[in-house]
Every structure is written in C-alpha cells, then in structure tokens.
Design an enzyme around this catalytic site. Structure first.
Site, mmCIF file in Angstrom:
data_model
loop_
_atom_site.group_PDB
_atom_site.id
_atom_site.type_symbol
_atom_site.label_atom_id
_atom_site.label_comp_id
_atom_site.label_asym_id
_atom_site.label_seq_id
_atom_site.Cartn_x
_atom_site.Cartn_y
_atom_site.Cartn_z
ATOM 1 N N ARG A 243 32.445 51.802 28.077
ATOM 2 C CA ARG A 243 32.963 50.657 28.838
ATOM 3 C C ARG A 243 32.092 50.534 30.088
ATOM 4 O O ARG A 243 32.141 51.378 30.976
ATOM 5 C CB ARG A 243 34.427 50.906 29.213
ATOM 6 C CG ARG A 243 35.143 49.751 29.908
ATOM 7 C CD ARG A 243 36.582 50.177 30.194
ATOM 8 N NE ARG A 243 37.384 49.172 30.843
ATOM 9 C CZ ARG A 243 38.181 48.299 30.220
ATOM 10 N NH1 ARG A 243 38.238 48.312 28.897
ATOM 11 N NH2 ARG A 243 38.906 47.429 30.889
ATOM 12 N N CYS B 184 45.543 39.557 27.426
ATOM 13 C CA CYS B 184 45.019 40.900 27.176
ATOM 14 C C CYS B 184 45.456 41.920 28.233
ATOM 15 O O CYS B 184 45.266 43.122 28.029
ATOM 16 C CB CYS B 184 43.503 40.865 27.060
ATOM 17 S SG CYS B 184 42.674 40.086 28.452
ATOM 18 N N ASP C 178 43.591 34.854 30.298
ATOM 19 C CA ASP C 178 43.134 36.104 30.912
ATOM 20 C C ASP C 178 42.998 35.861 32.409
ATOM 21 O O ASP C 178 43.061 34.721 32.879
ATOM 22 C CB ASP C 178 41.788 36.515 30.292
ATOM 23 C CG ASP C 178 41.357 37.928 30.661
ATOM 24 O OD1 ASP C 178 42.154 38.666 31.270
ATOM 25 O OD2 ASP C 178 40.209 38.293 30.332
ATOM 26 N N ARG D 53 46.281 47.482 20.070
ATOM 27 C CA ARG D 53 45.029 48.149 20.454
ATOM 28 C C ARG D 53 44.972 49.551 19.849
ATOM 29 O O ARG D 53 43.923 50.007 19.368
ATOM 30 C CB ARG D 53 44.910 48.240 21.983
ATOM 31 C CG ARG D 53 44.770 46.916 22.717
ATOM 32 C CD ARG D 53 43.461 46.227 22.398
ATOM 33 N NE ARG D 53 42.316 47.083 22.662
ATOM 34 C CZ ARG D 53 41.797 47.274 23.885
ATOM 35 N NH1 ARG D 53 42.303 46.649 24.939
ATOM 36 N NH2 ARG D 53 40.754 48.057 24.055
ATOM 37 N N HIS E 56 34.246 41.993 24.399
ATOM 38 C CA HIS E 56 35.327 42.980 24.308
ATOM 39 C C HIS E 56 35.861 42.948 22.871
ATOM 40 O O HIS E 56 36.975 42.493 22.615
ATOM 41 C CB HIS E 56 36.427 42.629 25.314
ATOM 42 C CG HIS E 56 37.361 43.760 25.621
ATOM 43 N ND1 HIS E 56 37.295 44.981 24.985
ATOM 44 C CD2 HIS E 56 38.416 43.853 26.487
ATOM 45 C CE1 HIS E 56 38.233 45.776 25.461
ATOM 46 N NE2 HIS E 56 38.927 45.118 26.363
#
Length: 318
Positions: free
Chosen positions: A114, A275, A235, A303, A141
């Site tokens: 990340r 998200c 988002d 996830r 992502h």
C-alpha cells in the site's frame, strides 16, 4: 467435486504465482471464480489451508480495513503475516526497492503493498519472485473494487447489465471500479466536478475491455449519473495525501453530496456503497449510511472474503 466447482478451480489455478497490480489484470472468468470461492468461504462451505505460508505487508499509508482484512484472511487460511512497517525496517531508511523485493522474496510467499506511487508497486513486482498485490496506490485500489462488485452481485444475483453510479472524485477507487466494471459488463456512470475526472488512461483502457455492451459515461452532473441506477457509490473528496486541499475541495464538491434527494433519483431497489472511512455529512449523509439501502458494512466485510480467495489462488492453495 462437481463440474461447476471444477471450473472454478481450473480458472483460479491459472492465477497461481501471479501479481495483482491492476483491476485489468484478470479475465472475467477468473473474477467470477474468485467471487464464487469468496462466497463459499464466507458461508464456511470451504476450508483452505495455506500450510503456514507468509504474507508480508508493506504499508506506506494508514489503513484499517485493508490491513486488518489481509491479516485476518491470512490467519483464517492457516498462514502468517509479517508487518513490515517503514519505521522498523530499512525500507524507511531508503533501501532500494530492488534490494528489498529480492530479499523479501526469500522470506515471504507474497507481498501486499500500500503506497502512494503506482510506479513503486510496479518496481516491486518487477524485482520480486513472489506474488505482489496492490493494496492501494494513487492510481488504483483493485482489492476494494473486487469486494464492491461481490457485494453488488450478492444483492442483485447478477452484475451483467446493472448500472453503477459513482459520485465524487475521480480517484483510485473510481479507476478500479471503471476497469472492473467494464470487464464484468456493468454500466458505469461517473460524475465528478470538472477537472476531477478519472484518469484518461483508465477510461481508454476500460473502453477497450468493455464486455456485454457495457457502457462508460463520464459526467459532471450527479443527478444525470444517478437517475435509474442500481447502485450509488461515493468516496471521500480528499484522499490520503490531499489533506491540505480539504477545505478547497469541500467548496468544489458541495453539490456532489449523496443525500436523500439525490438517492431518490435512483432505482427503487438501489443500494448505497462507500469504501470507508466516510466523512459523514460531506460526501454522504449519516442517514443514508444508516439506511436500509446501505450495503456499506457488507462491503467492508467482503474485503475479508475476497482477499481470502485471492490469497488462496495466488499462493496455489486450492
């Protein structure tokens, strides 16, 4: 194993040893196989043991859902996680990526990275001899988008022909939604203020990947994007690294708040997605987050399940 399960296993076996750098890396059949395995794992209909294999985490950006979901996913698969924080390793002191990647390839079985720079992720993948997973860059992502479309498929029983409206900044999340949606036959409408549209490269790539006559519209009006849509996604307006722009962006994006009035333009069966983390009252209202239409926390849970399926496939644990 029935024919359907054999088909899923065959598709996922093709992923062994591969990297996940972009949402465009996988074919539709492989993505659907990942969804099927994720649902099996979620329902506890399937158990997979990765035989004590090790996932290394290299996170230059703060994380809650991505970090914890990878850690728990690996634990549930019988593996281990090594958290390679920048402060506690030579990575933070400037050791070259090509050295770090080759050394970690001898200790770990996969790396989830990340970072800010997508080019840095690509460099890790070029030098590493183990799978490298994009756990977020400034460009994409993909793990988030996989969980998002899994959530939509669970809700509606299909993806092909549905319409997803994304409202807000044309950021890494929107880029991955656009690419994955094109592959899966989902119609995407992306509404952003002028100058904040998604990457031109991503738009061009998505149009080249489009299947089942899926369409992509880049708009500047939220109502136009939402009208009749099956799912509404938003988002934060300022992503990590853009905190200094927060106040300026609040003014620019103020008509892009996903609220009850905007949501009323969508299909009667529409769902709301985000998200997380959310700035309640900015890009989305508190009421919509807590509404019956909200699938936001289902998204977050997925996830875990999609990353279990992904790790099992990349590490050859099927």
């Amino acid at each position: 194993m029935d024919a359907s399960s054999q088909g899923v296993a065959r598709e996922l076996s093709l992923l062994k040893g591969k990297d996940l750098i972009s949402s465009a890396d996988f074919q539709m059949e492989q993505i659907n196989a990942l969804f099927n395995l994720s649902i099996q794992l979620k329902k506890e209909e399937r158990r997979i043991d990765l035989g004590n294999r090790v996932l290394g985490l290299i996170f230059s950006k703060a994380s809650t859902r991505t970090r914890v979901s990878f850690q728990v996913a690996m634990a549930r698969l019988g593996g281990q996680v090594v958290d390679l924080s920048l402060q506690a390793t030579q990575i933070g002191r400037g050791e070259p990526v090509k050295d770090t990647a080759r050394v970690l390839s001898r200790y770990c079985d996969a790396l989830a990275i990340r970072t800010y720079s997508h080019e840095e992720l690509i460099e890790y993948a070029n030098w590493a001899s183990i799978p490298v997973i994009n756990a977020l860059t400034d460009l994409e992502h993909p793990c988030q988008a996989l969980a998002d479309f899994l959530t939509i498929k669970e809700t509606f029983g299909k993806l092909k022909g549905l319409t997803l409206a994304y409202i807000g900044d044309g950021n890494n999340v929107s880029n991955s939604l656009i690419l994955l949606g094109a592959i899966l036959g989902v119609h995407l409408r992306v509404a952003c203020p002028s100058g904040f549209e998604p990457s031109a490269w991503v738009v061009e790539k998505a149009r080249s990947l489009a299947s089942f006559d899926s369409t992509l519209q880049i708009l500047n009006e939220p109502v136009e994007a939402v009208r009749g849509a099956n799912a509404i996604y938003t988002d934060v307006w300022a992503s990590m690294g853009q905190e200094k722009e927060q106040q300026e962006r609040k003014e620019i994006f103020k008509k892009f708040t996903v609220d009850e009035n905007l949501f009323c333009e969508a299909s009667q069966e529409a769902i709301v997605l985000h998200c997380l983390p959310a700035h309640r009252g900015e890009e989305i209202t508190d009421e919509l987050i807590e509404s019956k239409a909200s699938k936001i926390f289902h998204q977050a849970e997925n996830r875990l399940h999609i990353q279990q399926a992904l790790l099992a496939s990349l590490l050859g644990g099927l």
